[in-house]
Design an enzyme around this catalytic site. Structure first.
Site, PDB file in Angstrom:
ATOM      1  CE  LYS A 107      -4.292  -1.755   1.520  1.00  0.00           C
ATOM      2  NZ  LYS A 107      -4.241  -3.162   1.597  1.00  0.00           N
TER       3      LYS A 107
HETATM    4  C1  LIG Z   1      -4.703  -4.377   1.024  1.00  0.00           C
HETATM    5  C2  LIG Z   1      -4.136  -5.849   0.930  1.00  0.00           C
HETATM    6  C3  LIG Z   1      -4.310  -6.563  -0.037  1.00  0.00           C
HETATM    7  C4  LIG Z   1      -5.592  -6.632  -0.838  1.00  0.00           C
HETATM    8  O1  LIG Z   1      -5.214  -5.827  -1.876  1.00  0.00           O
HETATM    9  P1  LIG Z   1      -6.532  -4.991  -2.776  1.00  0.00           P
HETATM   10  O2  LIG Z   1      -5.932  -4.073  -3.694  1.00  0.00           O
HETATM   11  O3  LIG Z   1      -7.660  -4.416  -1.614  1.00  0.00           O
HETATM   12  O4  LIG Z   1      -7.133  -6.176  -3.292  1.00  0.00           O
HETATM   13  C5  LIG Z   1      -3.459  -7.920   0.134  1.00  0.00           C
HETATM   14  N1  LIG Z   1      -2.542  -8.091   0.851  1.00  0.00           N
HETATM   15  C6  LIG Z   1      -2.327  -7.055   1.820  1.00  0.00           C
HETATM   16  C7  LIG Z   1      -1.117  -7.159   2.731  1.00  0.00           C
HETATM   17  C8  LIG Z   1      -2.906  -5.817   1.967  1.00  0.00           C
HETATM   18  O5  LIG Z   1      -2.349  -4.875   2.701  1.00  0.00           O
END
Ligand SMILES: *Cc1c(COP(=O)(O)O)cnc(C)c1O
Length: 438
Positions: A107
């Site tokens: 993220k």
């Molecule tokens: C947010 C997140 C996801 C999911 O990602 P999306 O874009 O919402 O599908 C998967 N793994 C981790 C560790 C995350 O923080």
């Protein structure tokens, strides 16, 4: 580039407006009016480029002349100050490690780019933008460190007291300066309720320009296409011409949507695996052609616990609402908690490599794909969405190993916590926000 809403009920907007607004006024998600395309020649020129070269080439096509090119280039250099390594497990299988950013999860890519784009546009308008976010972990910490120190922006994040891990709490509460952490005496639902109420509080909104930083913002999505393009071009240099499949551990499906965009732009990508946990509304859609969101189920891979994924509307848009078309590019595979733990153990035994539970879902889905859907012998990349230390309990259960905290985190672990404790009534939040300067 012009963006329009997936529901097409509101006027098209610029990148600036799409970034500052997040969600379209008609409730739809912004999508590019047409997908930029890279010619074969442009792509070969990028092949020997660095991550930031590729990021700049893509961003330029979306941003157009809204930001001077030297500013855009500096902005991108400032976003991606960390590595994006491809770890080779065997000749056909790679793990793209997206967890070397400041908060150890993918993220960071979206949050850092969104923060700098927001800061640029806010400065242009001489405005102060207040990002209001309720968090139970990953998003809030990426947003806190993403916006930290960005002029014309500040963050107010709400997290539930006593309900986040020590490492997460340090990431949420130590940035300081323009980042305000509110520790709410309540649970995550309380935090979300307070934030929603603030967004409809007209007297507050006359005073503050509020925005949310959730994964529907187009400026969070675009930077996630960079690492697909980067991995695909890296592999092309070292591999045959076979196009790689990306296995994507998914929750709100922003990550997967960004991959689809990279493929549509012309980068050498074969297809995708939508890897889910028990929250399988999209994987079922791919099998059955019916989208039936269900209440969220709690699993080991908490960041993927989403019953009704927010980016599904964009995926549908890109495939013109046709699940067969979507199915040509994307295979949906759901993985249970028991398989996840077993996969962490098996991968550690086989390769001596420790993956976090979310990554393990992606890896297990790839194994399944290779066994059942003629994916054997073709190159594949598993996106590793978080550093294993963020989920050390699951790692201990599966492997009996402790994951050491990476050096880059020592600073954050040693900083003093700075949080304001508030109650779970709306007056408590309104009181805090009312005291911020304009
Ligand atoms: C947010 C997140 C996801 C999911 O990602 P999306 O874009 O919402 O599908 C998967 N793994 C981790 C560790 C995350 O923080």
């Amino acid at each position: 580039m012009i963006f329009y809403s997936t529901t097409k009920a509101s006027a098209p907007v610029t990148m600036k407006k799409a970034t500052l607004e997040g969600l379209a006024p008609d409730g739809g998600l912004y999508v590019p009016s047409e997908m930029p395309r890279f010619s074969a020649e442009e792509i070969s020129l990028l092949e020997s480029g660095s991550f930031t070269n590729i990021a700049f080439a893509i961003a330029k096509k979306f941003v157009g002349d809204e930001i001077p090119l030297d500013r855009l280039s500096a902005l991108i250099d400032d976003c991606f100050t960390f590595e994006t390594p491809l770890h080779e497990l065997d000749a056909d299988t790679f793990v793209e490690e997206l967890f070397h950013g400041p908060t150890l999860a993918f993220k960071d890519y979206g949050a850092r780019f969104l923060a700098r784009m927001t800061g640029f546009y806010a400065a242009e308008e001489s405005r102060m933008i207040t990002v209001l976010v309720a968090t139970s972990g990953d998003t809030g910490s990426a947003v806190a460190y993403g916006f930290h120190g960005i002029p014309n922006t500040r963050v107010v994040l709400l997290y539930p007291s006593g309900k986040v891990s020590h490492l997460q709490e340090q990431q949420l509460t130590t940035a300081g300066d323009n980042v305000h952490a509110l520790e709410v005496k309540g649970d995550f639902d309380d935090c979300q309720r307070l934030v929603k109420q603030a967004f409809v509080d007209q007297s507050l909104r006359q005073k503050l320009t509020l925005t949310s930083a959730n994964s529907i913002n187009i400026s969070r999505l675009i930077p996630q296409s960079f690492y697909y393009a980067w991995a695909a071009l890296q592999l092309r240099q070292h591999q045959s011409n076979a196009l790689p499949t990306f296995s994507v551990p998914s929750g709100n499906y922003g990550n997967l949507t960004a991959g689809v965009m990279a493929k549509m732009m012309g980068f050498p990508i074969g297809g995708f695996i939508a890897a889910s946990n028990a929250n399988d509304s999209v994987t079922r859609y791919l099998d059955e052609g019916r989208f039936e969101p269900r209440p969220t189920i709690k699993t080991l891979t908490t960041a993927m616990d989403v019953g009704n994924p927010s980016n599904f509307a964009r995926l549908l848009h890109f495939y013109e609402g046709d699940f067969r078309k979507m199915g040509v590019d994307i295979a949906g595979i759901a993985v249970s908690d028991a398989e996840t733990v077993e996969t962490i153990r098996a991968v550690h035994d086989r390769y001596g490599y420790i993956m976090d539970p979310h990554t393990a879902v992606g890896y297990r889905a790839l194994e399944h794909f290779r066994d059942t859907r003629s994916g054997a012998g073709k190159p594949a990349v598993v996106l590793s969405t978080a550093h294993p230390v963020k989920f050390d309990e699951a790692i201990r259960t599966a492997t009996g190993k402790e994951v050491p905290i990476p050096e880059s985190m020592h600073d954050i672990m040693n900083k003093p916590k700075q949080a304001t404790l508030i109650g779970n009534r709306y007056e408590d939040l309104a009181g805090f926000l009312g005291n911020l300067d304009r």
